[in-house]
Write a protein that holds these residues in place. Structure first.
Motif, PDB file in Angstrom:
ATOM      1  N   TYR A 191      57.482  28.305  37.135  1.00  0.00           N
ATOM      2  CA  TYR A 191      58.650  28.853  37.829  1.00  0.00           C
ATOM      3  C   TYR A 191      58.838  30.351  37.593  1.00  0.00           C
ATOM      4  N   VAL A 192      57.853  30.975  36.944  1.00  0.00           N
ATOM      5  CA  VAL A 192      57.921  32.411  36.682  1.00  0.00           C
ATOM      6  C   VAL A 192      56.684  33.044  37.304  1.00  0.00           C
ATOM      7  N   PRO A 193      56.743  33.429  38.576  1.00  0.00           N
ATOM      8  CA  PRO A 193      55.558  33.966  39.247  1.00  0.00           C
ATOM      9  C   PRO A 193      55.091  35.274  38.625  1.00  0.00           C
ATOM     10  N   ASP A 194      53.791  35.432  38.508  1.00  0.00           N
ATOM     11  CA  ASP A 194      53.198  36.655  37.993  1.00  0.00           C
ATOM     12  C   ASP A 194      53.033  37.628  39.164  1.00  0.00           C
ATOM     13  N   PRO A 195      53.769  38.757  39.168  1.00  0.00           N
ATOM     14  CA  PRO A 195      53.667  39.695  40.301  1.00  0.00           C
ATOM     15  C   PRO A 195      52.240  40.133  40.594  1.00  0.00           C
ATOM     16  N   ARG A 196      51.401  40.227  39.565  1.00  0.00           N
ATOM     17  CA  ARG A 196      50.040  40.719  39.763  1.00  0.00           C
ATOM     18  C   ARG A 196      49.099  39.654  40.319  1.00  0.00           C
ATOM     19  N   GLU A 197      49.622  38.461  40.503  1.00  0.00           N
ATOM     20  CA  GLU A 197      48.812  37.412  41.126  1.00  0.00           C
ATOM     21  C   GLU A 197      49.275  37.098  42.540  1.00  0.00           C
ATOM     22  N   MET A 198      50.321  37.770  42.994  1.00  0.00           N
ATOM     23  CA  MET A 198      50.889  37.442  44.302  1.00  0.00           C
ATOM     24  C   MET A 198      49.958  37.819  45.455  1.00  0.00           C
ATOM     25  N   PHE A 199      49.045  38.765  45.239  1.00  0.00           N
ATOM     26  CA  PHE A 199      48.132  39.159  46.316  1.00  0.00           C
ATOM     27  C   PHE A 199      47.236  38.014  46.758  1.00  0.00           C
ATOM     28  N   ARG A 200      47.036  37.035  45.888  1.00  0.00           N
ATOM     29  CA  ARG A 200      46.170  35.898  46.220  1.00  0.00           C
ATOM     30  C   ARG A 200      46.804  34.998  47.286  1.00  0.00           C
ATOM     31  N   ARG A 201      48.097  35.119  47.496  1.00  0.00           N
ATOM     32  CA  ARG A 201      48.759  34.316  48.523  1.00  0.00           C
ATOM     33  C   ARG A 201      48.599  34.891  49.923  1.00  0.00           C
ATOM     34  N   LEU A 202      48.159  36.134  49.998  1.00  0.00           N
ATOM     35  CA  LEU A 202      48.033  36.793  51.293  1.00  0.00           C
ATOM     36  C   LEU A 202      46.706  36.423  51.947  1.00  0.00           C
ATOM     37  N   SER A 204      43.857  37.503  53.383  1.00  0.00           N
ATOM     38  CA  SER A 204      43.017  38.674  53.552  1.00  0.00           C
ATOM     39  C   SER A 204      41.696  38.292  54.213  1.00  0.00           C
ATOM     40  N   ARG A 205      41.228  39.163  55.122  1.00  0.00           N
ATOM     41  CA  ARG A 205      39.956  38.907  55.801  1.00  0.00           C
ATOM     42  C   ARG A 205      38.776  39.554  55.086  1.00  0.00           C
ATOM     43  N   THR A 206      39.062  40.302  54.040  1.00  0.00           N
ATOM     44  CA  THR A 206      37.991  40.967  53.314  1.00  0.00           C
ATOM     45  C   THR A 206      38.106  40.684  51.821  1.00  0.00           C
ATOM     46  N   LYS A 207      36.956  40.725  51.154  1.00  0.00           N
ATOM     47  CA  LYS A 207      36.932  40.541  49.711  1.00  0.00           C
ATOM     48  C   LYS A 207      36.457  41.812  49.018  1.00  0.00           C
ATOM     49  N   ASN A 208      36.560  42.940  49.715  1.00  0.00           N
ATOM     50  CA  ASN A 208      36.176  44.209  49.128  1.00  0.00           C
ATOM     51  C   ASN A 208      37.005  44.466  47.868  1.00  0.00           C
ATOM     52  N   PRO A 209      36.367  44.698  46.729  1.00  0.00           N
ATOM     53  CA  PRO A 209      37.111  44.835  45.462  1.00  0.00           C
ATOM     54  C   PRO A 209      38.143  45.957  45.484  1.00  0.00           C
ATOM     55  N   ARG A 210      37.813  47.093  46.101  1.00  0.00           N
ATOM     56  CA  ARG A 210      38.761  48.210  46.124  1.00  0.00           C
ATOM     57  C   ARG A 210      39.970  47.861  46.982  1.00  0.00           C
ATOM     58  N   PHE A 211      39.717  47.240  48.121  1.00  0.00           N
ATOM     59  CA  PHE A 211      40.816  46.786  48.976  1.00  0.00           C
ATOM     60  C   PHE A 211      41.715  45.827  48.198  1.00  0.00           C
ATOM     61  N   VAL A 236      61.651  42.798  52.272  1.00  0.00           N
ATOM     62  CA  VAL A 236      61.285  44.057  51.614  1.00  0.00           C
ATOM     63  C   VAL A 236      60.152  44.720  52.377  1.00  0.00           C
ATOM     64  N   LEU A 237      59.092  43.976  52.632  1.00  0.00           N
ATOM     65  CA  LEU A 237      57.950  44.485  53.381  1.00  0.00           C
ATOM     66  C   LEU A 237      57.128  43.287  53.852  1.00  0.00           C
ATOM     67  N   ARG A 238      56.804  43.259  55.123  1.00  0.00           N
ATOM     68  CA  ARG A 238      56.087  42.130  55.691  1.00  0.00           C
ATOM     69  C   ARG A 238      54.629  42.099  55.218  1.00  0.00           C
ATOM     70  N   ASP A 239      54.054  40.894  55.226  1.00  0.00           N
ATOM     71  CA  ASP A 239      52.665  40.724  54.801  1.00  0.00           C
ATOM     72  C   ASP A 239      51.722  41.617  55.603  1.00  0.00           C
ATOM     73  N   GLU A 240      51.958  41.703  56.905  1.00  0.00           N
ATOM     74  CA  GLU A 240      51.078  42.507  57.757  1.00  0.00           C
ATOM     75  C   GLU A 240      51.069  43.970  57.323  1.00  0.00           C
ATOM     76  N   ALA A 241      52.225  44.462  56.891  1.00  0.00           N
ATOM     77  CA  ALA A 241      52.309  45.846  56.434  1.00  0.00           C
ATOM     78  C   ALA A 241      51.534  46.039  55.130  1.00  0.00           C
ATOM     79  N   LEU A 242      51.636  45.071  54.221  1.00  0.00           N
ATOM     80  CA  LEU A 242      50.880  45.154  52.963  1.00  0.00           C
ATOM     81  C   LEU A 242      49.387  45.215  53.231  1.00  0.00           C
ATOM     82  N   LEU A 243      48.908  44.359  54.123  1.00  0.00           N
ATOM     83  CA  LEU A 243      47.479  44.310  54.425  1.00  0.00           C
ATOM     84  C   LEU A 243      47.013  45.614  55.076  1.00  0.00           C
TER      85      LEU A 243
END
Length: 411
Positions: A191-202, A204-211, A236-243
């Motif tokens: 019940y305590v989400p790790d902010p640094r793991e939230m990107f895995r929920r998006l 993404s069409r690429t697995k480029n490490p820098r991206f 706050v900011l839509r997923d499409e904007a983050l990507l």
């Protein structure tokens, strides 16, 4: 109307409920416009008493209820508990204990996958659940008598549902199965989400490490900002904007202004600076520290028929033992098991291995086969007398074929 609106009455109620062996609990909340769910009503029932608690009532303190939730001598019974527990974890700073989830128990007892409360209440408590008020605005006051009666319907029949399921678990010896399934629900980190793991929920069409490095920093900033402002992530900011930001990696106001998905109000000022800092952090990360996503699993060719056989076995075993297949193995896990005898899947450990895993391996290696019983017309398992040894090659139409385990291992 059984509605508690002051601390003194709540303390008296909780003192009485503390004498019960178990209490059933449910909550009503809203979260459409907030990050954190806003608790609007608590329903609780002991063995002989039920009441609603109004957490929005003027001056009420929920401390007596929280103490009841912490009382280890009283079992807390929920149905589909995850969201209720998320709320209580946030308010209490810890989880209620001990916990029993009737939805999970029902899966273990063979009532199907993610069985609904209405179904269980009807089948086990002979109760009709009136859902005509389910979409009410629970934040509005005063609450009507109809709302309170509806809300109590979520905890009163649950008492009988719990008793019936507990009896089934006791007779079948599956209490340990349930305990294993409850581990995720009873782990505070759930019940305590790790902010640094939230990107895995998006998506993404690429697995480029820098991206992915930039996306991780941006998603972490959004998560913390959503928590700070108590707003839904998408507000706050839509997923499409983050990507798009992760792909273009803008670090100046001018570059931010060219981001099509970014609102104009966020291209200047403190928010723009925070976004640019997140992008910079992702760009400056050493390549060896950039995140990655799980690689696509390349299973051996011709695996689909093996998976189909395992799926038939899973359905047959689960039907025979009265347990939902989903709780034993998913399709992805069946694919992994078909590929390797040592796959890190749930079906090869604990009670699942006894129920399904051992026979799955025997089926793969040709030690058992399917047959249709002439008496019942149902599938049954039969031993194969001339099954190949573990490391023995065998011939089929003159062609040497390796046992499935060897083939899978070579793949």
């Amino acid at each position: 109307m059984s509605l508690i609106t002051d601390t003194q009455a709540l303390a008296a109620l909780c003192e009485r409920l503390a004498e019960s062996k178990f209490v059933t609990v449910d909550t009503e909340f809203i979260r459409e416009k907030t990050y954190w769910p806003r608790l609007c009503l608590i329903q609780v029932a002991g063995e002989d008493e039920a009441a609603c608690i109004d957490p929005l009532a003027d001056g009420i303190e929920l401390a007596p209820f929280f103490e009841l939730m912490r009382d280890a001598s009283v079992l807390k019974v929920f149905h589909a508990a995850r969201q209720d527990l998320e709320i209580l974890m946030k308010l209490m700073g810890e989880l209620p204990k001990p916990i029993f989830d009737t939805q999970v128990a029902a899966m273990v007892c063979g009532f199907g996958e993610s069985v609904g409360y209405e179904t269980l209440a009807t089948r086990l408590a002979n109760a009709h659940i009136d859902k005509s008020t389910r979409f009410t605005d629970w934040s509005k006051r005063p609450l009507t008598e109809r709302q309170v009666i509806y809300a109590l319907g979520d905890v009163i029949p649950l008492r009988k549902v719990y008793r019936k399921l507990a009896a089934v678990l006791a007779r079948s010896g599956r209490a340990d199965w349930l305990a294993e399934e409850m581990l995720v629900l009873t782990t505070p980190a759930t019940y305590v989400p790790d902010p640094r793991e939230m990107f895995r929920r998006l998506k993404s069409r690429t697995k480029n490490p820098r991206f992915l490095a930039v996306l991780r920093e941006l998603a972490a900033w959004r998560e913390m900002e959503a928590q700070r402002r108590d707003l839904p992530r998408q507000r706050v900011l839509r997923d499409e904007a983050l990507l798009e930001l992760a792909a273009s990696a803008p670090t100046t106001p001018a570059a931010l202004a060219e981001t099509r998905q970014l609102p104009k109000s966020m291209t200047d000022g403190p928010v723009a600076e925070a976004i640019a800092e997140a992008v910079e952090a992702g760009l400056s990360l050493p390549m060896g520290e950039c995140p990655d996503l799980p690689a696509h699993k390349d299973h051996p060719p011709g695996l689909a028929p093996v998976v189909d056989l395992l799926r038939v076995l899973l359905k047959t075993k689960c039907d025979a033992h009265g347990v939902a297949p989903k709780i034993v193995a998913t399709t992805e896990e069946l694919e992994d098991l078909a590929s390797s005898d040592d796959a890190p899947v749930r079906a090869l450990s604990g009670w699942r291995r006894v129920l399904f895993g051992e026979d799955a391996l025997r089926l793969k290696h040709g030690h058992i086969a399917f047959a249709i019983s002439p008496e019942s017309g149902r599938i049954e398992l039969i031993p194969v007398e001339d099954a190949p040894e573990e490391d023995e090659d065998f011939t089929e139409d003159g062609v040497v074929v390796a046992p499935m385990s060897s083939a899978a291992g070579a793949a």
